[in-house]
Design an enzyme around this catalytic site. Structure first.
Site, PDB file in Angstrom:
ATOM      1  N   ASP A  50      -2.780   4.749  -2.497  1.00  0.00           N
ATOM      2  CA  ASP A  50      -3.770   5.395  -1.627  1.00  0.00           C
ATOM      3  C   ASP A  50      -4.111   6.800  -2.150  1.00  0.00           C
ATOM      4  OD1 ASP A  50      -5.041   5.091   1.052  1.00  0.00           O
ATOM      5  OD2 ASP A  50      -3.874   6.861   1.537  1.00  0.00           O
TER       6      ASP A  50
ATOM      7  N   GLU B 295      -6.411   4.228  -5.878  1.00  0.00           N
ATOM      8  CA  GLU B 295      -7.665   4.419  -5.150  1.00  0.00           C
ATOM      9  C   GLU B 295      -8.222   5.773  -5.559  1.00  0.00           C
ATOM     10  OE1 GLU B 295      -7.599   5.834  -1.268  1.00  0.00           O
ATOM     11  OE2 GLU B 295      -9.360   4.721  -0.618  1.00  0.00           O
TER      12      GLU B 295
ATOM     13  N   ASP C 120       0.862  -1.175   0.000  1.00  0.00           N
ATOM     14  CA  ASP C 120       0.000   0.000   0.000  1.00  0.00           C
ATOM     15  C   ASP C 120       0.906   1.234   0.000  1.00  0.00           C
ATOM     16  OD1 ASP C 120      -3.225  -0.244   1.425  1.00  0.00           O
ATOM     17  OD2 ASP C 120      -2.428   1.527   0.385  1.00  0.00           O
TER      18      ASP C 120
ATOM     19  N   HIS D  54     -11.200  -2.513   3.182  1.00  0.00           N
ATOM     20  CA  HIS D  54     -11.059  -2.224   4.613  1.00  0.00           C
ATOM     21  C   HIS D  54     -11.757  -0.930   5.024  1.00  0.00           C
ATOM     22  CE1 HIS D  54      -8.229   0.255   2.584  1.00  0.00           C
ATOM     23  NE2 HIS D  54      -8.005   0.926   3.681  1.00  0.00           N
ATOM     24  N   ASP D  55     -12.338  -0.234   4.037  1.00  0.00           N
ATOM     25  CA  ASP D  55     -13.017   1.041   4.334  1.00  0.00           C
ATOM     26  C   ASP D  55     -14.532   0.908   4.268  1.00  0.00           C
ATOM     27  OD1 ASP D  55     -10.569   3.066   2.551  1.00  0.00           O
ATOM     28  OD2 ASP D  55     -10.686   2.506   4.671  1.00  0.00           O
TER      29      ASP D  55
HETATM   30  O1  TEU Z   1      -8.928   6.089   1.865  1.00  0.00           O
HETATM   31  C1  TEU Z   1      -9.133   7.300   1.145  1.00  0.00           C
HETATM   32  C2  TEU Z   1     -10.547   7.593   1.124  1.00  0.00           C
HETATM   33  O2  TEU Z   1     -11.027   8.366   0.354  1.00  0.00           O
HETATM   34  C3  TEU Z   1     -11.288   6.878   2.179  1.00  0.00           C
HETATM   35  O3  TEU Z   1     -10.761   7.530   3.332  1.00  0.00           O
HETATM   36  C4  TEU Z   1     -12.747   7.023   2.096  1.00  0.00           C
HETATM   37  O4  TEU Z   1     -13.062   8.087   1.308  1.00  0.00           O
HETATM   38  C5  TEU Z   1     -13.211   7.181   3.465  1.00  0.00           C
HETATM   39  O5  TEU Z   1     -13.239   6.069   4.104  1.00  0.00           O
HETATM   40  C6  TEU Z   1     -13.553   8.516   3.836  1.00  0.00           C
HETATM   41  O6  TEU Z   1     -14.768   8.773   3.154  1.00  0.00           O
HETATM   42  C7  TEU Z   1      -7.566   5.784   2.067  1.00  0.00           C
HETATM   43  C8  TEU Z   1      -7.497   4.518   2.899  1.00  0.00           C
HETATM   44  O7  TEU Z   1      -8.152   3.466   2.196  1.00  0.00           O
HETATM   45  C9  TEU Z   1      -8.173   4.788   4.217  1.00  0.00           C
HETATM   46  O8  TEU Z   1      -8.194   3.605   5.023  1.00  0.00           O
HETATM   47  C10 TEU Z   1      -7.389   5.873   4.942  1.00  0.00           C
HETATM   48  O9  TEU Z   1      -8.062   6.210   6.143  1.00  0.00           O
HETATM   49  C11 TEU Z   1      -7.271   7.126   4.063  1.00  0.00           C
HETATM   50  O10 TEU Z   1      -6.914   6.862   2.723  1.00  0.00           O
HETATM   51  C12 TEU Z   1      -6.165   8.024   4.600  1.00  0.00           C
HETATM   52  O11 TEU Z   1      -4.919   7.436   4.271  1.00  0.00           O
END
Ligand code: TEU
Length: 595
Positions: free
Chosen positions: A206, A264, A99, A341-342
């Site tokens: 990311d 992403e 990542d 994971h989000d």
């Molecule tokens: O996620 C970027 C992102 O846009 C997400 O944060 C999503 O939009 C969100 O959950 C907020 O709305 C990346 C990673 O996947 C995330 O786990 C990190 O928290 C974020 O970047 C910061 O690095």
């Protein structure tokens, strides 16, 4: 057959290191634990492991706040463990991508410590510093009214040098200044070449579209008058120099190492905005994640993200149609995913986990949907065994995510009971925490994730005794076995499933999800190419808990009755009698071929 890049047919699998497998009994997953499970992934049919951040970090955003790109967070293991993981993957013909988190560092990164030490420090400009503004009463104010992703302002005041720094995420994640060429060069060297030289095969990148911000830093329009900070993704997404920066990353690092890249790409809902990132001729990225479909159910991305908005099946189908077709006729490529994971778990958000029968049927039908879709397929840990969201009965104390708690604490301060309950309801469906509870390996204490008597960093799902990998591995009818078989069929019919053009049928049907996939002649091994005998598949899925009438299959496939064949069905074998194919059971999915 057909010269296509290896990563178009590869199956990627995202591992969230903290929650996958603990090997040393500290309640936290680690790299030796992952290494001990590589054979499980190989058996599933995984080609590439995407490992979420395992770098040195204060862990305020689970490692997406990096304080040393070239060190491994001690609870995950050592650099040697990563070297061994690379070796173990490569020895099985698998690959490993890491990542790449370079929109920001942790506030504990030495670069930031130097940058904040004084206005004249050589690294001052490696981050984004701005003087304060003052309101009419002389109160100090941030440089803009922007709201960040974890609630609150995107600016944090720094007492020592009396300026604000920008952080799109937490105050502990200061944004790097990509306008500074020296900073970019350091990123390419320290965060990328270091790992590529150790044998890593590429990166999941990311927040790949956020490095170029509006450098005039204007205020955002007031769209949420009841809060001081305003959503403003247009201020930092797909900015004026973003393609220049990504192209530079490709030509200077990714290309020379032949490293695979998947970006992403959030807040980018239009195909014409996405195509420039993934067009082969543009030489930027190989592919991206686009989030319109997975965002279904979330409220206004920022202020109302966790106020759940129910959506009809037709809305999901429209998003799928857009992103399954936007690369047709172009030199672009795409990805297929429904978990990460989000986000909450797919079987809980898009399927139906209200009974064991509906859970199993809908988990398999979601698998059928993913495996027959065009683009590179990404699975998320636990998706292959139908892992579910946390039980609704669990309280907010089980939610650890900085984003979940940011939104919850923000709404708590309003004292608005109705909005508080709505936020809790939304978190129970959408919170990032659901995908981060420990992997359910078996029915031993702590689901085999960590040793008995150890308290894992997040609570294990109450249902782990019934829902775990061990219970499914040798059951030919399990969700795991369905995924493994379907992944093999995806490879066997790659011209149709991984590469073939997509055509949605009955878009307004709110019960059935039906589409045609044709063979992509460029990768087809079959010779018959005239249109009417072109290889085709019909995917028919019942996205409801009731019996539905099955559409006219041969008609849809354009072949004579009886010529079609049933390739896959989610129904347990023996329960499906072909002659009753005019009915689809609850959450039943089928794939027919016209040959
Ligand atoms: O996620 C970027 C992102 O846009 C997400 O944060 C999503 O939009 C969100 O959950 C907020 O709305 C990346 C990673 O996947 C995330 O786990 C990190 O928290 C974020 O970047 C910061 O690095």
């Amino acid at each position: 057959v057909g010269t296509t890049a290896w990563w178009k047919d590869a199956v990627f699998y995202q591992v969230y290191p903290a929650s996958f497998q603990d090997s040393n009994g500290d309640g936290w997953g680690d790299i030796p634990g992952l290494i001990s499970r590589i054979d499980y992934l190989h058996r599933l049919g995984v080609d590439v492991v995407w490992l979420s951040p395992m770098f040195e970090s204060p862990q305020q955003d689970m490692g997406y706040d990096i304080s040393d790109y070239q060190a491994v967070y001690s609870r995950y293991g050592t650099l040697e463990d990563v070297d061994q993981l690379i070796e173990v993957c490569h020895s099985r013909g698998m690959k490993l991508i890491l990542d790449l988190v370079v929109n920001h560092t942790s506030d504990q990164h030495p670069w930031f410590k130097e940058s904040r030490s004084s206005k004249t420090n050589p690294k001052r400009d490696w981050y984004i510093w701005k003087p304060p503004r003052y309101d009419s009463a002389g109160n100090r104010m941030p440089p803009t009214n922007w709201r960040g992703y974890f609630a609150g302002s995107t600016w944090t005041w720094d007492e020592k040098t009396e300026e604000y720094y920008l952080n799109l995420y937490g105050p502990f994640q200061p944004d790097l200044n990509w306008e500074n060429a020296e900073c970019r060069a350091a990123i390419y060297d320290v965060a990328m070449r270091f790992w590529l030289d150790r044998g890593v095969d590429g990166f999941r990148i990311d927040t790949v579209n956020k490095y170029s911000k509006r450098t005039d830093f204007p205020d955002a329009p007031i769209t949420c008058p009841d809060v001081p900070h305003q959503p403003a993704p247009e201020m930092w997404c797909n900015g004026p120099r973003i393609h220049e920066f990504i192209h530079e990353m490709q030509t200077q690092v990714l290309g020379p190492y032949n490293a695979v890249s998947v970006g992403e790409l959030s807040n980018t809902p239009l195909p014409e905005q996405v195509l420039p990132y993934v067009s082969a001729a543009a030489r930027e990225l190989d592919m991206v994640f686009e989030f319109s479909m997975i965002r279904l159910g979330t409220g206004n991305l920022f202020h109302g993200k966790y106020i759940y908005q129910p959506f009809p099946l037709s809305a999901l189908k429209r998003h799928v149609e857009t992103w399954q077709t936007f690369i047709e006729g172009t030199d672009g490529w795409h990805t297929v995913f429904c978990e990460n994971h989000d986000n909450g778990r797919a079987v809980s958000r898009f399927g139906d986990d209200s009974t064991p029968e509906l859970w199993e049927a809908s988990a398999k039908t979601i698998a059928l949907w993913q495996i027959t879709s065009t683009g590179t397929l990404f699975l998320y840990q636990g998706q292959e065994i139908g892992m579910r969201n946390m039980p609704e009965s669990w309280g907010i104390e089980e939610y650890k995510d900085v984003e979940s708690l940011g939104f919850y604490n923000e709404v708590l301060e309003t004292g608005d009971e109705k909005r508080i309950q709505a936020t809790l309801h939304g978190l129970r469906i959408l919170a990032r925490d659901h995908s981060r509870i420990p992997f359910q390996w078996d029915d031993s204490p702590n689901a085999g994730f960590t040793e008995e008597g150890v308290t894992p960093w997040m609570r294990v799902h109450d249902q782990y005794r019934e829902l775990n990998a061990a219970k499914q591995l040798d059951d030919p009818e399990s969700v795991f076995s369905f995924y493994a078989k379907a992944l093999r069929l995806r490879k066997e019919y790659r011209d149709i499933f991984a590469h073939g053009p997509f055509k949605l049928l009955e878009p307004e049907n709110e019960a059935l999800f039906i589409y045609i996939k044709e063979s992509d002649a460029r990768v087809s091994s079959s010779t018959t190419e005239d249109t009417d005998t072109k290889r085709k598949a019909l995917v028919v899925m019942n996205f409801t808990k009731s019996v539905q009438e099955c559409p006219d299959v041969s008609g849809a496939l354009g072949c004579r009755k009886g010529e079609e064949s049933l390739l896959m069905s989610t129904v347990r074998s023996g329960q499906l009698a072909l002659e009753t194919c005019d009915e689809l059971k609850p959450w039943e999915g089928r794939v027919y071929l016209n040959f």
